[in-house]
Motif scaffolding. Structure first.
Motif, PDB file in Angstrom:
ATOM      1  N   GLY A 332       0.804  -1.294   0.001  1.00  0.00           N
ATOM      2  CA  GLY A 332      -0.001  -0.067   0.014  1.00  0.00           C
ATOM      3  C   GLY A 332       0.856   1.178  -0.053  1.00  0.00           C
ATOM      4  N   LYS A 333       2.050   1.156  -0.720  1.00  0.00           N
ATOM      5  CA  LYS A 333       3.127   2.327  -0.516  1.00  0.00           C
ATOM      6  C   LYS A 333       3.330   2.485  -2.143  1.00  0.00           C
ATOM      7  N   GLY A 334       4.224   3.562  -2.202  1.00  0.00           N
ATOM      8  CA  GLY A 334       4.667   3.864  -3.431  1.00  0.00           C
ATOM      9  C   GLY A 334       5.835   4.986  -3.437  1.00  0.00           C
ATOM     10  N   VAL A 335       6.416   5.308  -4.553  1.00  0.00           N
ATOM     11  CA  VAL A 335       7.384   6.392  -4.361  1.00  0.00           C
ATOM     12  C   VAL A 335       7.361   7.260  -5.380  1.00  0.00           C
ATOM     13  N   ILE A 336       7.821   8.478  -5.282  1.00  0.00           N
ATOM     14  CA  ILE A 336       7.791   9.699  -6.116  1.00  0.00           C
ATOM     15  C   ILE A 336       9.371  10.162  -6.491  1.00  0.00           C
ATOM     16  N   ILE A 337       9.523  10.171  -7.458  1.00  0.00           N
ATOM     17  CA  ILE A 337      10.915  10.620  -7.834  1.00  0.00           C
ATOM     18  C   ILE A 337      10.888  11.880  -8.823  1.00  0.00           C
ATOM     19  N   PRO A 338      11.031  13.230  -8.456  1.00  0.00           N
ATOM     20  CA  PRO A 338      10.903  14.148  -9.230  1.00  0.00           C
ATOM     21  C   PRO A 338      11.905  14.276 -10.261  1.00  0.00           C
ATOM     22  N   GLN A 339      11.862  14.770 -11.485  1.00  0.00           N
ATOM     23  CA  GLN A 339      12.845  14.818 -12.315  1.00  0.00           C
ATOM     24  C   GLN A 339      14.203  15.811 -11.801  1.00  0.00           C
ATOM     25  N   GLY A 340      15.280  15.042 -11.983  1.00  0.00           N
ATOM     26  CA  GLY A 340      16.405  15.859 -11.399  1.00  0.00           C
ATOM     27  C   GLY A 340      16.856  15.371  -9.836  1.00  0.00           C
ATOM     28  N   VAL A 341      16.158  14.517  -9.332  1.00  0.00           N
ATOM     29  CA  VAL A 341      15.956  14.372  -7.885  1.00  0.00           C
ATOM     30  C   VAL A 341      16.564  12.822  -7.764  1.00  0.00           C
ATOM     31  N   THR A 342      17.284  12.646  -6.990  1.00  0.00           N
ATOM     32  CA  THR A 342      17.896  10.979  -6.826  1.00  0.00           C
ATOM     33  C   THR A 342      17.221  10.284  -5.593  1.00  0.00           C
ATOM     34  N   THR A 343      16.614  11.098  -4.487  1.00  0.00           N
ATOM     35  CA  THR A 343      16.136  10.498  -3.510  1.00  0.00           C
ATOM     36  C   THR A 343      14.643  10.476  -3.646  1.00  0.00           C
ATOM     37  N   ALA A 344      14.154   9.234  -3.519  1.00  0.00           N
ATOM     38  CA  ALA A 344      12.785   9.129  -3.314  1.00  0.00           C
ATOM     39  C   ALA A 344      11.860   9.504  -2.362  1.00  0.00           C
ATOM     40  N   GLY A 345      10.537  10.069  -2.870  1.00  0.00           N
ATOM     41  CA  GLY A 345       9.863  10.534  -1.605  1.00  0.00           C
ATOM     42  C   GLY A 345       8.784   9.201  -1.537  1.00  0.00           C
ATOM     43  N   GLU A 346       7.914   9.361  -0.392  1.00  0.00           N
ATOM     44  CA  GLU A 346       7.031   8.166  -0.018  1.00  0.00           C
ATOM     45  C   GLU A 346       5.582   8.615  -0.588  1.00  0.00           C
ATOM     46  N   ILE A 347       5.044   7.515  -1.161  1.00  0.00           N
ATOM     47  CA  ILE A 347       3.637   7.724  -1.295  1.00  0.00           C
ATOM     48  C   ILE A 347       2.724   6.667  -0.526  1.00  0.00           C
ATOM     49  N   THR A 348       1.597   6.983   0.246  1.00  0.00           N
ATOM     50  CA  THR A 348       0.878   6.398   0.939  1.00  0.00           C
ATOM     51  C   THR A 348      -0.506   6.084   0.191  1.00  0.00           C
ATOM     52  N   ILE A 349      -0.858   4.865  -0.016  1.00  0.00           N
ATOM     53  CA  ILE A 349      -2.208   4.603  -0.799  1.00  0.00           C
ATOM     54  C   ILE A 349      -3.374   4.376   0.280  1.00  0.00           C
ATOM     55  N   GLY A 350      -4.377   5.025   0.199  1.00  0.00           N
ATOM     56  CA  GLY A 350      -5.339   4.899   1.142  1.00  0.00           C
ATOM     57  C   GLY A 350      -6.419   3.476   0.780  1.00  0.00           C
ATOM     58  N   GLU A 351      -7.321   2.921   1.634  1.00  0.00           N
ATOM     59  CA  GLU A 351      -8.188   2.207   1.230  1.00  0.00           C
ATOM     60  C   GLU A 351      -9.051   2.592   0.239  1.00  0.00           C
ATOM     61  N   ASP A 352      -9.560   3.907   0.109  1.00  0.00           N
ATOM     62  CA  ASP A 352     -10.216   4.280  -1.106  1.00  0.00           C
ATOM     63  C   ASP A 352      -9.572   4.738  -2.116  1.00  0.00           C
ATOM     64  N   GLU A 353      -8.280   4.289  -2.335  1.00  0.00           N
ATOM     65  CA  GLU A 353      -7.382   4.226  -3.428  1.00  0.00           C
ATOM     66  C   GLU A 353      -6.673   5.710  -3.755  1.00  0.00           C
ATOM     67  N   SER A 354      -6.974   6.396  -2.771  1.00  0.00           N
ATOM     68  CA  SER A 354      -6.440   7.851  -2.694  1.00  0.00           C
ATOM     69  C   SER A 354      -5.139   7.747  -2.478  1.00  0.00           C
ATOM     70  N   ILE A 355      -4.190   8.731  -2.648  1.00  0.00           N
ATOM     71  CA  ILE A 355      -2.730   8.796  -2.698  1.00  0.00           C
ATOM     72  C   ILE A 355      -2.163  10.134  -1.765  1.00  0.00           C
ATOM     73  N   THR A 356      -1.433  10.029  -0.849  1.00  0.00           N
ATOM     74  CA  THR A 356      -1.136  11.111  -0.106  1.00  0.00           C
ATOM     75  C   THR A 356       0.633  11.188  -0.290  1.00  0.00           C
ATOM     76  N   PHE A 357       1.175  12.131  -0.994  1.00  0.00           N
ATOM     77  CA  PHE A 357       2.574  12.418  -0.987  1.00  0.00           C
ATOM     78  C   PHE A 357       2.919  13.811  -0.856  1.00  0.00           C
ATOM     79  N   LYS A 358       4.201  14.337  -0.775  1.00  0.00           N
ATOM     80  CA  LYS A 358       4.732  15.745  -0.794  1.00  0.00           C
ATOM     81  C   LYS A 358       5.068  16.453  -2.023  1.00  0.00           C
ATOM     82  N   VAL A 359       4.598  17.491  -2.240  1.00  0.00           N
ATOM     83  CA  VAL A 359       4.781  18.098  -3.616  1.00  0.00           C
ATOM     84  C   VAL A 359       4.735  19.755  -3.173  1.00  0.00           C
ATOM     85  N   PRO A 360       5.376  20.392  -4.062  1.00  0.00           N
ATOM     86  CA  PRO A 360       5.220  21.850  -3.896  1.00  0.00           C
ATOM     87  C   PRO A 360       4.009  22.012  -4.827  1.00  0.00           C
TER      88      PRO A 360
END
Length: 378
Positions: A332-360
């Motif tokens: 129930g997880k995932g990753v987000i790797i913006p263009q030009g970034v080497t470190t992956a950020g975490e994504i959480t997938i909810g039971e309703d299939e929503s996704i939560t992550f950090k982004v400007p």
């Protein structure tokens, strides 16, 4: 007398025959010309070792003779010897014993070699090359993963004139239950996005680093672990043969117990949209309580475009691209790797299939948490 003469001639012929064999410069007295070994060493040949994982844009070469002698050089002609020694077969692998390093005699310096099923040599220990000491494995400073160095057999054309060089780019494979995209990116990183069906349907992903030499690419996963040693990252590979057929040995999903060999094709057409999400974000009072509409589009290869637009129409929309990987069945997880970034950020997938992550949300602001819901079909 005649009988004695025949006996003497026979004896002389035997002595001459023995002398000719013993003096044959192409054969040794013990083994028929293999430097004292009764059999030829199986890993004899020329190998290239890509050192880009050490942030060194350098390829070095190893030559192993049939009698077990070896030497390292900076060229395939081996005009300049950087280190040398002998290789012997052990019960499970091979042992390199260094005798000279950078022109100096050495003792007690060794490195283990394991022959992989694809013919590559895996170094386990220390590669001594001139004045450079190369540990294998070495730790990747960004991911903390162990990275091993491999000797890739040199085929003679090195993927040149025969057209079998593996190119950087996007590749695809699919069957009745799976769709797999692999993207070999500039700078030595890769991403993979998978959609699968069957007893369970969902998405999976992979990403990490790779080293490429001619027709061979070796990938080190940041997602999966080695099946035999869970402390080590999984090693995957891609090769292209002289006829241009591209084979990959990769892990498709977290459910898979082993890697699978698949045949890839280069992607030349536009990639379909796989998932779309939407939501809103109300900014804090210091930013005027402005409300932003958020949209996220993920293509079938995992590439994404995130857009944030002020509902009042003020300012320019913020747009970000990169790679998103989702695994919705086991973690129930995932990753987000913006263009030009080497470190992956975490994504959480909810039971309703929503996704939560950090982004400007606004250009120039820190990455803040947002939650997006699957966009309803039009």
């Amino acid at each position: 007398m005649k009988k004695a003469w025949k006996l003497l001639c026979a004896l002389l012929a035997a002595v001459l025959a023995f002398g000719l064999v013993a003096c044959n410069p192409e054969k040794g007295p013990d083994d028929g010309g293999n430097g004292g070994n009764e059999t030829k060493i199986e890993i004899a040949g020329t190998y290239s070792i890509d050192l880009s994982a050490m942030e060194m844009p350098l390829t070095i070469y190893l030559k192993v003779e049939e009698n077990g002698d070896f030497k390292f050089s900076n060229t395939k002609t081996f005009e300049m010897e950087k280190s040398s020694g002998t290789i012997s077969k052990t019960s499970t692998d091979y042992l390199m014993l260094y005798k000279k390093v950078n022109g100096n005699d050495v003792t007690g310096k060794t490195c283990n070699l394991t022959k992989e099923t694809n013919g590559n040599l895996k170094f386990v220990g220390t590669i001594l090359y001139a004045s450079v000491t190369i540990p294998s494995p070495m730790q990747n400073e960004d991911t903390g993963d162990d990275v091993y160095f491999f000797g890739v057999p040199v085929t003679g054309d090195e993927g040149g004139e025969s057209g079998n060089t593996l190119e950087i780019g996007l590749y695809k494979w699919s069957d009745e239950k799976n769709q797999y995209y692999l993207n070999l990116l500039e700078g030595g990183s890769f991403t993979a996005f998978v959609y699968y069906t069957g007893m369970a349907s969902g998405y999976a992903y992979d990403y990490g680093t790779y080293t490429k030499m001619g027709a061979m690419c070796r990938m080190t996963s940041s997602v999966y672990k080695d099946a035999e040693d869970k402390t080590k990252p999984l090693t995957e590979s891609v090769t292209v043969d002289t006829e241009g057929v591209i084979k990959a040995d990769v892990k498709l999903t977290p459910f898979a117990k082993a890697t699978k060999e698949i045949t890839l094709t280069a992607v030349t057409e536009k990639v379909d949209v796989a998932l779309t999400y939407e939501g809103t974000k109300v900014m804090p009072p210091m930013m005027g309580n402005a409300t932003y509409n958020l949209e996220l589009t993920i293509l079938s290869d995992g590439s994404y475009t995130f857009t944030s637009t002020n509902v009042s129409g003020e300012g320019e929309p913020y747009t970000e691209t990169g790679f998103i990987g989702l695994e919705n069945n086991m973690s129930g997880k995932g990753v987000i790797i913006p263009q030009g970034v080497t470190t992956a950020g975490e994504i959480t997938i909810g039971e309703d299939e929503s996704i939560t992550f950090k982004v400007p949300v606004v250009t120039g602001t820190p990455r803040g948490s947002v939650t997006l819901a699957p966009k309803a079909a039009a």
